[in-house]
Design an enzyme around this catalytic site. Structure first.
Site, PDB file in Angstrom:
ATOM      1  N   GLU A   1     -13.500 -14.072  -5.592  1.00 63.65           N
ATOM      2  CA  GLU A   1     -12.197 -13.696  -6.176  1.00 63.65           C
ATOM      3  C   GLU A   1     -11.028 -14.087  -5.279  1.00 63.65           C
ATOM      4  OE1 GLU A   1     -14.598 -11.601  -5.203  1.00 63.65           O
ATOM      5  OE2 GLU A   1     -13.827  -9.704  -4.438  1.00 63.65           O
TER       6      GLU A   1
ATOM      7  N   SER B   1      -6.843   1.884  -2.502  1.00 68.50           N
ATOM      8  CA  SER B   1      -5.703   1.040  -2.815  1.00 68.50           C
ATOM      9  C   SER B   1      -6.213  -0.319  -3.261  1.00 68.50           C
ATOM     10  CB  SER B   1      -4.855   0.882  -1.549  1.00 68.50           C
ATOM     11  OG  SER B   1      -4.046  -0.258  -1.647  1.00 68.50           O
TER      12      SER B   1
ATOM     13  N   GLU C   1       0.826  -1.194   0.000  1.00 69.34           N
ATOM     14  CA  GLU C   1       0.000   0.000   0.000  1.00 69.34           C
ATOM     15  C   GLU C   1       0.872   1.261   0.000  1.00 69.34           C
ATOM     16  OE1 GLU C   1      -4.054  -0.684   2.063  1.00 69.34           O
ATOM     17  OE2 GLU C   1      -3.077   0.881   3.235  1.00 69.34           O
TER      18      GLU C   1
ATOM     19  N   CYS D   1      -7.699  -2.159   3.892  1.00 67.65           N
ATOM     20  CA  CYS D   1      -7.489  -3.363   4.687  1.00 67.65           C
ATOM     21  C   CYS D   1      -8.706  -3.767   5.492  1.00 67.65           C
ATOM     22  CB  CYS D   1      -6.293  -3.177   5.605  1.00 67.65           C
ATOM     23  SG  CYS D   1      -6.286  -1.580   6.359  1.00 67.65           S
TER      24      CYS D   1
ATOM     25  N   LYS E   1     -14.769 -10.252   8.037  1.00 67.67           N
ATOM     26  CA  LYS E   1     -13.762 -11.165   7.484  1.00 67.67           C
ATOM     27  C   LYS E   1     -14.362 -12.522   7.143  1.00 67.67           C
ATOM     28  CE  LYS E   1     -10.027  -8.431   8.121  1.00 67.67           C
ATOM     29  NZ  LYS E   1      -9.855  -7.910   9.448  1.00 67.67           N
TER      30      LYS E   1
ATOM     31  N   GLU F   1     -15.650 -11.812   3.884  1.00 65.03           N
ATOM     32  CA  GLU F   1     -14.584 -11.554   2.923  1.00 65.03           C
ATOM     33  C   GLU F   1     -13.939 -12.850   2.450  1.00 65.03           C
ATOM     34  OE1 GLU F   1     -10.869  -9.992   4.415  1.00 65.03           O
ATOM     35  OE2 GLU F   1     -10.665  -8.639   2.696  1.00 65.03           O
TER      36      GLU F   1
HETATM   37  S1  SF4 Z   1     -12.987  -5.288  12.775  1.00 67.21           S
HETATM   38 FE1  SF4 Z   1     -13.232  -5.712  10.624  1.00 67.21          FE
HETATM   39  S2  SF4 Z   1     -14.820  -4.356   9.948  1.00 67.21           S
HETATM   40 FE2  SF4 Z   1     -14.118  -3.606  11.913  1.00 67.21          FE
HETATM   41  S3  SF4 Z   1     -12.539  -2.116  11.444  1.00 67.21           S
HETATM   42 FE3  SF4 Z   1     -11.509  -4.042  11.705  1.00 67.21          FE
HETATM   43  S4  SF4 Z   1     -11.398  -4.913   9.691  1.00 67.21           S
HETATM   44 FE4  SF4 Z   1     -12.895  -3.303   9.604  1.00 67.21          FE
END
Ligand code: SF4
Ligand SMILES: Cc1cc2nc3c(=O)[nH]c(=O)nc-3n(C[C@H](O)[C@H](O)[C@H](O)COP(=O)(O)O)c2cc1C
Ligand code: SF4
Ligand code: SF4
Ligand code: SF4
Ligand code: SF4
Ligand code: SF4
Ligand code: SF4
Ligand code: SF4
Ligand code: FES
Ligand code: FES
Ligand code: FES
Lengths: 592, 592, 161
Positions: A379, A332, A286, A312, A371, A374
């Protein structure tokens, strides 16, 4: 400051004008019970619908009881918080609430940390009258990739609605229906999956009951661990270590990095690695991208997209794909650390230990519910094999450790495994709002100026203000940096970007208020924001205690580039560590 | 000559528009269309005997006119000057025809202030309103008085809000006038959600300008330039007439900028409700006008401080507004001379239920229930016995025999365990079961609860269920205790006026008809014979001729017996449908 | 994610846009917008709510929250002849409940439902202001007063064919 004097339970107190009875009473050590009310003072978040009516108190001269959480103190007020009238009312209201609530505590994911359960204990509820003739409101169970909504357990505290609408401005949830069938749900009582939900998990983080919980991946992880043909690799995100201890009764703000590594090893993971390693990697990618764009900009390239936005946080990615798809080439392209880790583990590291990616299972431990979503984005898999197989939250890990009879408190500290377990202080601070950009500045500064930083702490980037700005002098180049946490704050900065009037070169955005320390998968704070403050401090302390505090100094990162990736933003790095974004704004299609 | 035809909802439902059409056709045929005007007015009040046609100037009052009566009215009355006796009202006691409404029991004790123009003018023609001193009060206020003087005048009149709460109107205006803001609002509450009440509707349909004029006066008094009328969408005729009235008032310069050349600006817009009783509550109403769910919020802040769009807002009821122009013209002293010590003026009631003269009445405060029910209302229908009168709608209570001589005013009704409410007055006779009536109102509040607070959302449902349990014969004495406790707690803890009063129908019936509750619980009997589950059907063998009609009608085959022999009912099979009772021509089927 | 796509005919989208525009796409006017849309479409299906949300720039969850709060708004089309039974207090004490039961029995539907042939729908409302005629039944625009359970068959006959 104007003050008022009043009497609460026969004791005099003087408070600032505008103070609620609840706060005044708490100041004098009288803890009036509450259910719907929630205040995260340091983050300026407050939920006060005045709906549960558990907090009622008697105010002399008033016809009915007053809700302490929203009734302001008046001069000369005489308040009784626990006379028979109040206690009877409180108990009866609690009985009402419980009469419309499943008695599922034994199998409820919230059991043991449920505010409703605690309240039933506290009020000494032993019986719920007329159960045989009491209808219960029932709703459809909704399971999304991250979150389970079991609205039968909803008590209409509206905290989730407030978080989603006011703090996050996502607007996925709203009060629906009315009267006995009222609930909080997405449009048309559809599944969360079909809404604009970002899976930030902030609703889950504040829900007092088992109505909102995370999807539990521990059974799958257990199965993988039990499978001798699999090599199971675990990675843990920076914010986890600052909060995991709370689940074992440790003081908030106790960092448990070493115990956590030991526990994971005891649980049977073959390699105990650290997402922090990937965080260092993220900075390399990044940071390089940032410098590249700034460089082009300085050379007069008008097409270059500035400011660059950090990428991120998957909750935030979901947010802009839904709400600002027209900006999709602004952030990014660097993947989140979780996904970078998965991609490297299943290529570089799998090669190193000489196994096929299919035989490797990557588990992540995250403060985050987004996550979970995610990791299953198409992809992020190769021929159907995801880079990260399972993602469990801090809470799930704690429960897993307890199931395995591990005496967490008495574990001796252990180290992460090498090579993907080594990290710098820069990676640790990813857990706090402002941390990612601070880490990026540390590296970018040195790469750009070629000079060594004397002081790596950038205090001006820290704090809990929702939107923060700072200008860092890059040897004569003033780099304007913006920071937003909580999606409502992000929205403000994005509207400027969209309108082309953003003053920044780089913006860090974290979906959760406070950043990942306040993530949706963290131990529940039950509205106590001092817990979040303590976690933030633990993170900065851990950074300060490290010898290596800049990502580019991580020797294993250097090794990774030397052996495998070439250099930051190389073609191979792009292939493995970068991604692209989609327009997910709801489309209204014209029917032919 | 004028022919006034009632265009109120009740009469229109009996085809009064067709009467107008036929009268016009008939007059045209006779070439009289220029001499005789046919005017459709608002409700005359005497809806029971509708459709009403009144001939002016001789004040002949025709009742229950049918469209096909048009020719005879024109031929006899208009042309020959002979009254059509067949269409005159017959005094039920003296059995004589009465032609002038002044001499009818229904009208004799009424004083019409709020309803002064209803039934006298064509509500769709501003000139007729102006001809009856319309807009003079506004002129007087703007040209001869200061804002403070207007407020003072209203304060002196002792007018109290007619929307239910009875809050002193002048005081309310004064508070709103003192709050400083760049914009203030005047809101007319025309939500009228009370089931069985149609006072406000009749005012708006019969005399819309009085409300517009009064809102402008209020705007002047408190310093507001914008008015909003929140009206239920279920009132299309009232909406139409308001739209016409607003347009005409604007055209005449009585709304808009620089009214009467005084520099005072005021305009009015309509906002529509959408079917939610709770939106009559002023904070809910304001949220609804802002395009949101109609959920009430805690008071304070009161609307006078922070209302529509956060600005000071004065909310008054339709009838409250309708009384104001008269006060302004005839003076506060005159108004204050009518009524009781603490409740001045008159009150409109929608008299309905088991009463001979259903209709809309306006009586001075202090009139007794007996006068209203037996003189104005003409006593109980079908010669049955009076049992109770319900006032105050779902928030009110049921009064009984012993309250008949209570002079009606705000405080007396509350002391008697009911309340004034907006003016619904439903009379009940010996066939009405008071437990069922309480259940009926709870059914209403369960359906209309907004769901925001737990005592109302869940508690009312539990009250309903327990009442249902009792009407099925399953109640115990302990249930009655529990019912009472729940009632008190809900009143004590609910967030808004809806929940704070929803138990009133139960408490008042428990107070006044305790025996009836005991009968249901102890004897398992419904004295009024309304609760189906408590009925026992049997056949009186002495009366039964064995015609088999009942056996053939019984849907479950509970009746057996040989032809021409007495039949009998097997109570174990009988589902109490009542079919046999209806079928038996010999009154042999008995219920107990 | 928002993988559900909304399909609507162009003229319908245009109509909704026009309604919203007539209220300056002002979120405060949501209820007025919904009234107008329901007037036009007869009901407020999810698709319509999506377009309204988009136009007024508010979350569709909020639009649905409002639609599901107010009993006047409906997401299912009414029958060709909507039948409403007044359950206001005056009508109730004069036997409206029995009339309602009879309608339910005759039509084989519950309150809030529409007959399978789309001909009749059943709803209850509170006081239409014709209490003198209690119990009152509305079929479309037509008002029937002093209705007894025995009249129900007769009323329905008026709409046969
Ligand atoms: S816990 Fe997950 S959704 Fe919350 S700020 Fe961190 S990465 Fe982002
Ligand atoms: C549940 C509930 C329903 C109400 N409904 C109405 C209504 O339909 N019409 C009305 O004028 N006031 C209604 N009110 C009273 C209003 O909140 C408010 O007090 C009134 O409009 C003020 O006007 P007034 O002072 O002129 O009476 C209701 C109150 C409650 C709690
Ligand atoms: S939500 Fe709480 S009270 Fe309800 S079942 Fe779960 S643990 Fe028990
Ligand atoms: S708390 Fe009670 S219900 Fe729960 S497990 Fe223990 S004994 Fe069973
Ligand atoms: S996860 Fe976040 S976006 Fe999704 S519903 Fe909860 S608060 Fe809203
Ligand atoms: S889902 Fe949870 S947070 Fe949301 S209203 Fe219900 S109980 Fe409260
Ligand atoms: S009392 Fe009833 S209507 Fe009023 S806020 Fe509470 S739930 Fe809503
Ligand atoms: S009441 Fe109905 S079920 Fe009972 S015997 Fe008579 S017809 Fe049969
Ligand atoms: S209908 Fe009456 S008379 Fe005939 S069999 Fe039945 S009870 Fe006897
Ligand atoms: S805590 Fe005060 S009403 Fe819920
Ligand atoms: S509607 Fe005609 S008299 Fe009331
Ligand atoms: S209660 Fe039915 S019309 Fe008034």
């Amino acid at each position: 400051m104007e003050t008022v004097k009043l009497t609460i339970d026969n004791k005099q107190i003087e408070v600032q004008k505008g103070t609620t009875i609840l706060k005044a009473a708490r100041e004098m050590g009288i803890d009036i019970p509450t259910l719907c009310h929630m205040e995260l003072h340091d983050l300026k978040i407050e939920n006060k619908p005045g709906g549960c009516r558990i907090c009622v108190v008697e105010v002399q001269g008033r016809r009915n009881l007053a809700p302490a959480c929203i009734t302001k103190c008046d001069e000369g007020m005489v308040v009784r918080t626990h006379n028979p009238r109040v206690l009877n009312a409180r108990r009866t209201v609690m009985e009402f609430i419980l009469s419309d609530h499943p008695k599922d505590c034994l199998t409820c994911p919230k059991s043991g940390r449920c505010e409703l359960q605690d309240m039933a204990v506290r009020l000494g509820i032993r019986d719920i009258p007329h159960q045989d003739i009491s209808e219960m409101s029932t709703y459809r169970l909704d399971t999304s990739p991250s979150i389970i909504r079991d609205l039968d357990k909803c008590i209409m505290c509206r905290r989730c609605e407030m978080m989603c609408n006011e703090v996050q401005t996502v607007g996925a949830l709203s009060g629906i229906n009315r009267g006995f069938t009222a609930a909080v749900a997405p449009a048309f009582e559809q599944n969360l999956e079909y809404s604009t939900c970002t899976y930030c998990g902030q609703c889950v983080a504040v829900c007092p009951t088992g109505a909102l919980t995370e999807v539990d991946h521990t059974p799958e992880v257990l199965r993988a661990l039990a499978d001798p043909s699999k090599t199971v690799v675990v990675q843990t995100a920076p914010a986890v270590r600052a909060a995991l201890g709370e689940e074992f009764g440790m003081e908030p703000g106790t960092s448990v990095t070493g115990k956590m590594a030991a526990a994971l090893r005891a649980l049977g993971f073959d390699y105990v690695f650290d997402t922090d390693f990937a965080a260092d990697l993220t900075i390399m990618e990044e940071g390089t991208e940032l410098l590249g764009r700034v460089d082009k900009f300085l050379k007069g390239d008008k097409n270059v997209k500035l400011p660059i936005l950090t990428s991120c946080c998957p909750g935030w990615i979901n947010f802009f794909e839904n709400n600002f798809p027209e900006l999709k080439d602004v952030p990014s392209t660097a993947k989140s650390p979780q996904q970078m880790f998965g991609a490297i583990a299943k290529t570089y590291f799998a090669d190193k230990i000489n196994i096929k990616r299919e035989d490797m299972v990557v588990v992540s431990v995250m403060p985050c519910l987004a996550k979970k979503y995610e990791r299953q984005r198409p992809e992020f898999s190769v021929n159907g094999n995801p880079d990260v197989d399972y993602s469990i939250s801090t809470r799930e890990l704690a429960s897993f450790i307890k199931q395995a009879n591990i005496d967490f408190l008495n574990l001796s500290d252990e180290e992460f495994d090498r090579p993907l377990g080594e990290s710098t202080g820069a990676a640790v601070i990813f857990g706090n709002t402002g941390g990612v950009i601070e880490a990026a500045v540390r590296t970018a500064y040195e790469l750009y100026t070629g000079k060594k930083l004397d002081k790596v702490d950038f205090e001006q980037l820290r704090g809990m203000e929702g939107v923060r700005k700072a200008t860092i002098d890059f040897n004569g180049l003033p780099l304007n940096i913006g920071i937003a946490h909580g999606l409502s704050n992000a929205r403000k900065l994005l509207n400027d970007v969209k309108a082309g009037k953003s003053e920044f070169h780089a913006i860090e955005i974290m979906a959760c208020p406070g950043g990942c320390i306040g993530g949706g998968g963290q131990p529940l704070h039950h509205g106590d924001s001092s817990i979040l403050m303590a976690r933030a401090k633990a993170i900065y302390d851990e950074d300060a205690s490290k010898t290596l505090r800049k990502s580019h100094e991580n020797p294993y990162i250097k090794q990774l580039y030397d052996e495998f990736l070439g250099e930051p933003n190389s073609e191979k790095a792009h292939h493995l560590l970068h991604t692209h974004y989609f327009d997910k704004k709801k489309k209204i299609i014209v029917k032919q | 000559m004028h022919l006034l035809v009632c265009g109120g909802t009740g009469c229109r439902a009996s085809e009064s528009d067709l009467i107008v059409e036929n009268l016009k056709k008939e007059l045209e045929e006779k070439g009289l269309q220029n001499e005789v005007q046919v005017i459709m007015t608002g409700c005359f009040g005497f809806c029971e005997k509708g459709p009403i046609v009144k001939v002016m100037p001789d004040n002949t009052f025709y009742v229950q006119v049918k469209p096909e009566d048009a020719p005879i009215i024109v031929a006899e009355h208009v042309i020959k000057g002979r009254k059509v006796t067949r269409l005159l009202y017959t005094d039920p006691t003296k059995k004589e025809h009465v032609s002038d409404s002044k001499h009818m029991g229904f009208y004799r004790k009424q004083i019409r202030i709020a309803l002064r123009n209803c039934g006298f003018i064509n509500p769709e023609n501003i000139d007729e309103y102006i001809a009856r001193e319309g807009y003079q009060a506004l002129g007087k206020a703007l040209q001869e008085m200061t804002s403070a003087q207007v407020v003072d005048e209203i304060k002196k009149s002792g007018l109290r809000g007619r929307g239910g709460g009875g809050f002193p109107t002048g005081l309310k205006w004064e508070i709103a006038s003192k709050n400083k803001a760049d914009q203030k609002y005047v809101v007319c509450n025309a939500d009228e959600g009370d089931p069985g009440a149609f006072m406000d509707r009749s005012v708006l349909e019969g005399d819309p300008h009085s409300v517009l004029e009064s809102m402008a006066i209020c705007g002047y008094a408190i310093g507001a330039t914008k008015g909003l009328i929140y009206i239920r969408a279920e009132y299309p005729l009232a909406i139409k007439r308001l739209q016409i009235a607003i347009a005409q008032a604007r055209e005449y310069g009585l709304l808009g900028n620089d009214i009467f050349g005084t520099g005072f600006d005021f305009d009015i817009e309509l906002r529509y409700g959408a079917g939610a009783f709770v939106c009559g509550e002023e904070t809910a109403l304001i949220h609804s006008m802002e395009g949101c769910r109609g959920e009430p919020t805690n008071k304070p802040p009161f609307p006078a401080e922070s209302g529509f769009l956060g600005k000071p807002t004065n909310v008054n009821n339709v009838e409250t507004f309708a009384s104001i122009p008269v006060i302004m013209l005839k003076g506060a002293e005159w108004f204050a001379s009518i009524g009781t010590e603490k409740s001045k003026g008159t009150k409109v009631f929608a008299l309905a239920g088991k009463i001979n003269n259903v209709g809309l009445i306006e009586v001075p405060m202090g009139t007794t229930l007996r006068e209203v029910i037996f003189e104005i209302g003409g006593g109980i229908k079908n010669g049955k016995k009076f049992k109770a009168v319900q006032t105050g709608g779902p928030s009110g209570g049921c009064l009984t025999e012993k309250h008949l001589d209570v002079p009606i005013d705000f405080d007396n009704l509350i002391a008697a365990g009911s309340m004034m409410g907006s003016g619904g007055m439903i009379v009940m006779d010996e066939d009405d079961c008071m437990v069922s009536i309480a259940k009926y109102f709870l059914d209403f509040t369960v359906e209309e609860s907004c769901g925001k607070c737990s005592p109302c959302r869940i508690g009312n449902k539990r009250l309903y269920e327990l009442l249902d349990h009792i009407t099925k014969g399953n109640g115990t004495m302990a249930d009655l205790d529990s019912l009472k406790n729940m009632c008190y707690v809900i009143k004590d803890t609910a967030l808004c006026g809806l929940g704070q009063t929803s138990p009133n129908p139960i408490l008042s019936t428990m107070n006044n008809f305790w025996d009836e509750y005991l009968a249901h619980v102890v004897d398992k009997k419904c004295p009024a014979g309304q609760c189906r589950d408590l009925m026992m059907y049997s056949i009186n063998a002495e009366k039964c001729v064995g015609c088999t009609a009942c056996a053939r009608a019984c849907p479950v085959g509970a009746i057996s017996g040989e032809r021409k022999e007495p039949h009998s009912i097997n109570p174990a099979i009988c589902i109490k449908c009542g079919a046999c009772f209806e079928k038996c021509k010999f009154n042999a089927v008995v219920i107990n | 994610m928002s993988s559900i796509k909304i399909e609507l005919r162009k003229e319908d989208i245009d109509k909704i846009n026009e309604v919203c525009a007539s209220f300056n796409n002002e979120p405060l006017e949501l209820i007025n917008v919904l009234h107008k849309c329901q007037e036009h479409f007869g009901y407020l299906p999810a698709e319509v709510q999506e377009v309204v949300a988009e136009q007024l720039n508010i979350p569709v969850a909020k639009v649905y929250g409002v639609v599901s709060f107010y009993s006047f708004f409906t997401m299912t089309p009414h029958g060709k002849h909507p039948i409403s039974i007044c359950m206001g207090t005056a009508c109730y004490v004069r036997g409206a409940e029995k009339v309602l039961e009879e309608f339910k029995k005759e039509l084989g539907i519950q309150v809030g439902q529409t007959t399978p042939d789309g001909k009749f729908s059943l709803s209850s409302l509170r006081c239409v202001g014709a209490c003198g005629l209690a119990p009152v039944v509305l079929v479309g625009e037509k008002t029937y007063g002093r209705v007894a359970p025995d009249d129900v068959k007769k009323i329905l006959k008026d709409y046969e064919g």
